[in-house]
Design a protein around this motif. Structure first.
Motif, PDB file in Angstrom:
ATOM      1  N   VAL A   1      -5.218   0.636 -17.079  1.00  0.00           N
ATOM      2  CA  VAL A   1      -4.937   1.467 -15.903  1.00  0.00           C
ATOM      3  C   VAL A   1      -4.064   0.670 -14.943  1.00  0.00           C
ATOM      4  CG1 VAL A   1      -7.048   0.729 -14.719  1.00  0.00           C
ATOM      5  CG2 VAL A   1      -5.968   2.879 -14.064  1.00  0.00           C
ATOM      6  N   ASP A   2      -3.135   1.344 -14.286  1.00  0.00           N
ATOM      7  CA  ASP A   2      -2.383   0.710 -13.205  1.00  0.00           C
ATOM      8  C   ASP A   2      -2.403   1.638 -12.000  1.00  0.00           C
ATOM      9  OD1 ASP A   2      -0.393   2.693 -13.422  1.00  0.00           O
ATOM     10  OD2 ASP A   2       1.022   1.411 -14.450  1.00  0.00           O
ATOM     11  N   GLY A   3      -1.912   1.130 -10.863  1.00  0.00           N
ATOM     12  CA  GLY A   3      -1.852   1.955  -9.660  1.00  0.00           C
ATOM     13  C   GLY A   3      -2.773   1.458  -8.562  1.00  0.00           C
ATOM     14  N   GLY A   4      -2.218   0.754  -7.571  1.00  0.00           N
ATOM     15  CA  GLY A   4      -2.978   0.363  -6.400  1.00  0.00           C
ATOM     16  C   GLY A   4      -3.951  -0.786  -6.601  1.00  0.00           C
TER      17      GLY A   4
ATOM     18  N   GLY B   1       4.506  10.006  -0.559  1.00  0.00           N
ATOM     19  CA  GLY B   1       3.926   8.771  -1.080  1.00  0.00           C
ATOM     20  C   GLY B   1       2.460   8.836  -1.435  1.00  0.00           C
ATOM     21  N   LYS B   2       1.855  10.036  -1.390  1.00  0.00           N
ATOM     22  CA  LYS B   2       0.408  10.118  -1.597  1.00  0.00           C
ATOM     23  C   LYS B   2      -0.041   9.695  -2.994  1.00  0.00           C
ATOM     24  CE  LYS B   2      -2.473  11.242   0.670  1.00  0.00           C
ATOM     25  NZ  LYS B   2      -3.351  10.374   1.504  1.00  0.00           N
ATOM     26  N   SER B   3       0.784   9.916  -4.007  1.00  0.00           N
ATOM     27  CA  SER B   3       0.380   9.496  -5.341  1.00  0.00           C
ATOM     28  C   SER B   3       0.217   7.980  -5.427  1.00  0.00           C
ATOM     29  CB  SER B   3       1.402   9.967  -6.392  1.00  0.00           C
ATOM     30  OG  SER B   3       1.358  11.363  -6.530  1.00  0.00           O
ATOM     31  N   PHE B   4       0.961   7.277  -4.572  1.00  0.00           N
ATOM     32  CA  PHE B   4       0.844   5.825  -4.466  1.00  0.00           C
ATOM     33  C   PHE B   4      -0.382   5.463  -3.623  1.00  0.00           C
ATOM     34  CE2 PHE B   4       3.634   1.836  -3.279  1.00  0.00           C
ATOM     35  CZ  PHE B   4       2.529   1.006  -3.434  1.00  0.00           C
ATOM     36  N   THR B   5      -0.439   5.996  -2.406  1.00  0.00           N
ATOM     37  CA  THR B   5      -1.508   5.606  -1.493  1.00  0.00           C
ATOM     38  C   THR B   5      -2.880   6.100  -1.945  1.00  0.00           C
ATOM     39  OG1 THR B   5      -1.075   7.551  -0.089  1.00  0.00           O
ATOM     40  CG2 THR B   5       0.077   5.508   0.468  1.00  0.00           C
ATOM     41  N   ASN B   6      -2.928   7.228  -2.683  1.00  0.00           N
ATOM     42  CA  ASN B   6      -4.198   7.734  -3.208  1.00  0.00           C
ATOM     43  C   ASN B   6      -4.925   6.673  -4.029  1.00  0.00           C
ATOM     44  OD1 ASN B   6      -4.015  10.286  -2.140  1.00  0.00           O
ATOM     45  ND2 ASN B   6      -3.269  11.258  -4.017  1.00  0.00           N
ATOM     46  N   CYS B   7      -4.148   5.919  -4.805  1.00  0.00           N
ATOM     47  CA  CYS B   7      -4.748   4.927  -5.706  1.00  0.00           C
ATOM     48  C   CYS B   7      -5.487   3.852  -4.923  1.00  0.00           C
ATOM     49  CB  CYS B   7      -3.663   4.296  -6.581  1.00  0.00           C
ATOM     50  SG  CYS B   7      -2.931   5.429  -7.775  1.00  0.00           S
ATOM     51  N   LEU B   8      -4.859   3.363  -3.850  1.00  0.00           N
ATOM     52  CA  LEU B   8      -5.508   2.338  -3.039  1.00  0.00           C
ATOM     53  C   LEU B   8      -6.710   2.890  -2.288  1.00  0.00           C
ATOM     54  CD1 LEU B   8      -2.198   1.428  -2.983  1.00  0.00           C
ATOM     55  CD2 LEU B   8      -3.291  -0.450  -1.759  1.00  0.00           C
TER      56      LEU B   8
ATOM     57  N   ASN C   1       0.787  -1.235   0.000  1.00  0.00           N
ATOM     58  CA  ASN C   1       0.000   0.000   0.000  1.00  0.00           C
ATOM     59  C   ASN C   1       0.818   1.283   0.000  1.00  0.00           C
ATOM     60  OD1 ASN C   1       0.984   0.078   2.618  1.00  0.00           O
ATOM     61  ND2 ASN C   1      -0.977  -0.462   3.574  1.00  0.00           N
ATOM     62  N   GLY C   2       2.146   1.187  -0.010  1.00  0.00           N
ATOM     63  CA  GLY C   2       2.972   2.373  -0.108  1.00  0.00           C
ATOM     64  C   GLY C   2       3.224   3.112   1.181  1.00  0.00           C
ATOM     65  N   VAL C   3       2.749   2.591   2.308  1.00  0.00           N
ATOM     66  CA  VAL C   3       2.898   3.298   3.580  1.00  0.00           C
ATOM     67  C   VAL C   3       4.313   3.131   4.139  1.00  0.00           C
ATOM     68  CG1 VAL C   3       2.092   3.463   5.961  1.00  0.00           C
ATOM     69  CG2 VAL C   3       0.445   3.131   4.109  1.00  0.00           C
ATOM     70  N   ALA C   4       4.771   1.901   4.254  1.00  0.00           N
ATOM     71  CA  ALA C   4       6.083   1.638   4.856  1.00  0.00           C
ATOM     72  C   ALA C   4       7.236   2.122   3.992  1.00  0.00           C
ATOM     73  CB  ALA C   4       6.239   0.136   5.133  1.00  0.00           C
TER      74      ALA C   4
ATOM     75  N   ILE D   1       6.703   9.715  -9.683  1.00  0.00           N
ATOM     76  CA  ILE D   1       7.115  10.899 -10.440  1.00  0.00           C
ATOM     77  C   ILE D   1       6.897  12.181  -9.641  1.00  0.00           C
ATOM     78  CG2 ILE D   1       6.857  12.156 -12.596  1.00  0.00           C
ATOM     79  CD1 ILE D   1       7.953   9.307 -12.913  1.00  0.00           C
ATOM     80  N   ILE D   2       5.659  12.409  -9.195  1.00  0.00           N
ATOM     81  CA  ILE D   2       5.356  13.564  -8.337  1.00  0.00           C
ATOM     82  C   ILE D   2       4.466  13.085  -7.184  1.00  0.00           C
ATOM     83  CG2 ILE D   2       5.574  15.295 -10.156  1.00  0.00           C
ATOM     84  CD1 ILE D   2       2.520  15.344 -10.349  1.00  0.00           C
ATOM     85  N   PRO D   3       4.517  13.747  -6.039  1.00  0.00           N
ATOM     86  CA  PRO D   3       3.746  13.292  -4.876  1.00  0.00           C
ATOM     87  C   PRO D   3       2.255  13.607  -4.948  1.00  0.00           C
ATOM     88  CG  PRO D   3       5.682  14.576  -4.218  1.00  0.00           C
ATOM     89  CD  PRO D   3       5.472  14.795  -5.684  1.00  0.00           C
ATOM     90  N   ASP D   4       1.844  14.481  -5.848  1.00  0.00           N
ATOM     91  CA  ASP D   4       0.469  14.986  -5.809  1.00  0.00           C
ATOM     92  C   ASP D   4      -0.372  14.607  -7.027  1.00  0.00           C
ATOM     93  OD1 ASP D   4       0.761  16.467  -3.312  1.00  0.00           O
ATOM     94  OD2 ASP D   4       2.136  17.728  -4.451  1.00  0.00           O
ATOM     95  N   ALA D   5      -0.065  13.485  -7.636  1.00  0.00           N
ATOM     96  CA  ALA D   5      -0.848  13.016  -8.772  1.00  0.00           C
ATOM     97  C   ALA D   5      -2.167  12.415  -8.283  1.00  0.00           C
ATOM     98  CB  ALA D   5      -0.054  11.979  -9.565  1.00  0.00           C
ATOM     99  N   PRO D   6      -3.191  12.395  -9.129  1.00  0.00           N
ATOM    100  CA  PRO D   6      -4.482  11.848  -8.704  1.00  0.00           C
ATOM    101  C   PRO D   6      -4.470  10.326  -8.654  1.00  0.00           C
ATOM    102  CG  PRO D   6      -4.558  12.397 -11.028  1.00  0.00           C
ATOM    103  CD  PRO D   6      -3.216  12.885 -10.521  1.00  0.00           C
ATOM    104  N   ALA D   7      -5.449   9.780  -7.984  1.00  0.00           N
ATOM    105  CA  ALA D   7      -5.660   8.338  -8.047  1.00  0.00           C
ATOM    106  C   ALA D   7      -5.998   7.980  -9.494  1.00  0.00           C
ATOM    107  CB  ALA D   7      -6.797   7.934  -7.114  1.00  0.00           C
ATOM    108  N   THR D   8      -5.293   7.022 -10.040  1.00  0.00           N
ATOM    109  CA  THR D   8      -5.477   6.710 -11.467  1.00  0.00           C
ATOM    110  C   THR D   8      -6.906   6.288 -11.783  1.00  0.00           C
ATOM    111  OG1 THR D   8      -4.548   4.531 -10.973  1.00  0.00           O
ATOM    112  CG2 THR D   8      -3.070   6.164 -11.945  1.00  0.00           C
TER     113      THR D   8
END
Length: 343
Positions: A267-270, A41-48, A24-27, A241-248
C-alpha cells in the motif's frame, strides 16, 4: 549531514515542491503536474487523515528477550524492513529540481534503498530514457529493484518486461492507475486501463513476480489474485488521478479478507512515519511503498539521504513494535490498533 539538513537542501533545490515539514498535500493541492494531488487534493490528504485517526495500543508487558526484528522476505530476498521506495520520478516536472537529472534521482532512490537493506521501484514515462534509467540502475543494484511499467499497449509492456528480465530484476510492476495520469496525456502519450485478459497475458508471459499497482477495490484485487499476480499495490497514484479517491489504508482490511494470502498486499499513500507503517501492517498489508518523501531525501542528500530516511522509518517502526509487545512483523495484528472514530 542530518535529516533536517537533507530537507533544507531539498527545499533550496526544488522550485515546485515546498518540501513541507510533513508532506501532507495541503500546500501543493491541485499542482498536477507538480508534487500535489489533483483538484482540491483530497485524495492525497485523505490518506494522511485516515492514518492520523488510528491509535496504536501501547502494551509493554511482554518478554522482549528477542528484541525487535523488522525483516521480511519479498521476491525471494530478505529485506531489513517492510518499507520500499515507490516508483516516483519527475525531478524537473514534478519537483522543479532543474539541477538533478532523472538518472540521478533514480540512482539515489535505488542505491539509497539498497544501502538501507530494502528495494526501490523505478519509474516509467513517455520518454524511453526514464524506464531505461531504471533498467540501468537495476543492473547496477544487482537486480535489487522493481522496474515499473506504464499501462501501454501490451506489445510495448512485454518488451519492457524482457528488459527487466535481462537486467536480473527481482520483480516487475505495472501501475495501471497511470491510465488517468494527466502528465502522459499532456505529452501526447496516452495510456489505457487494462482488461483481465490484458493482465493475464502479461502475468503469464514472465517468470518474474508480477505486481499490479493502483487497485482499491475488492473486485480488482480478486481478479489480480485469480490471474496469478505476485502482489498488488493499493494506490491512488499519490492522489494524482481523481480528487475523490478513498484513503488507501481504509480498504486494506476488506481486500485482505477477500484475497487472503494469495497475493502480497502493498500500500502507498500518506505513509510518513514508522507508526504509519505499523498501522498499515496491522490493517493487513504485507509492506508499504513511500514516494514523495523518498524523492525529497534523494534531492536533498542523494543515496545517503535516501538511506538515512529509510533508517529513520525503520527506527520508528522498531519503537512502535517495542512498546506494543511485538518482536516480529507477524506480531503486528489488528488488535494492536484502534480507529479513533470508533470510540
Amino acid at each position: 549531514m542530518t535529516y533536517e539538513e537533507i530537507l533544507d537542501n531539498a527545499r533550496k533545490r526544488s522550485t515546485k515542491c515546498r518540501v513541507c515539514p510533513v508532506c501532507n498535500g495541503v500546500a501543493c493541492k491541485g499542482m498536477v503536474p507538480g508534487p500535489g494531488g489533483k483538484g482540491d487534493g483530497k485524495s492525497f490528504t485523505n490518506c494522511l487523515e485516515y492514518l492520523h485517526n488510528i491509535d496504536i495500543m501501547m502494551d509493554p508487558v511482554f518478554d522482549n528477550a528477542a528484541g525487535q526484528d523488522s525483516s521480511i522476505e519479498l521476491f525471494g530476498q530478505k529485506l531489513s524492513m517492510p518499507v520500499l521506495g515507490a516508483p516516483c520520478g519527475g525531478a524537473g516536472m514534478n519537483f522543479g529540481c532543474e539541477d538533478m537529472t532523472e538518472y540521478q534521482l533514480t540512482e539515489a532512490q535505488v542505491l539509497g534503498a539498497m544501502q538501507a537493506g530494502t528495494i526501490g521501484f523505478t519509474p516509467d514515462a513517455p520518454q524511453d530514457e526514464m524506464y531505461l534509467n531504471g533498467i540501468e540502475m537495476t543492473k547496477r543494484a544487482g537486480g535489487l529493484a522493481v522496474p515499473t511499467i506504464k499501462p501501454w499497449k501490451n506489445e510495448r509492456i512485454l518488451h519492457h518486461i524482457r528488459l527487466a528480465e535481462d537486467a536480473g530484476a527481482v520483480a516487475v510492476c505495472c501501475d495501471v492507475d497511470s491510465a488517468g495520469l494527466i502528465n502522459l496525456k499532456l505529452l501526447g502519450k496516452p495510456v489505457d486501463p487494462k482488461s483481465a485478459d490484458d493482465l493475464g497475458e502479461l502475468i503469464a508471459a514472465t517468470k518474474l513476480p508480477f505486481i499490479v499497482k493502483g487497485l482499491v477495490t475488492v473486485r480488482a484485487a480478486k481478479i489480480a489474485a485469480d490471474l496469478g499476480a505476485y502482489g498488488i499495490v493499493i494506490s491512488t497514484h499519490g492522489g494524482r488521478i481523481i480528487p475523490d479517491a478513498p484513503a488507501t489504508a481504509s480498504v486494506i482490511g476488506e481486500i485482505r479478507a477477500a484475497v487472503g494470502d494469495r497475493v502480497k498486499i502493498f500500500v502507498d499513500g500518506g505513509i510518513r512515519t514508522g507508526g504509519d507503517v505499523y498501522k498499515c501492517l496491522a490493517l493487513g498489508a504485507d509492506a508499504v511503498l513511500i514516494g514523495r518523501p523518498v524523492c525529497h531525501a534523494a534531492i536533498g542528500g542523494g543515496a545517503e539521504g535516501v538511506a538515512m530516511y529509510f533508517e529513520k522509518i525503520k527506527g520508528e517502526l522498531h519503537d512502535n513494535m517495542l512498546i506494543t509487545g511485538c518482536n516480529t512483523l507477524k506480531d503486528i495484528t489488528p488488535d494492536k490498533i484502534r480507529n479513533r472514530n470508533s470510540y
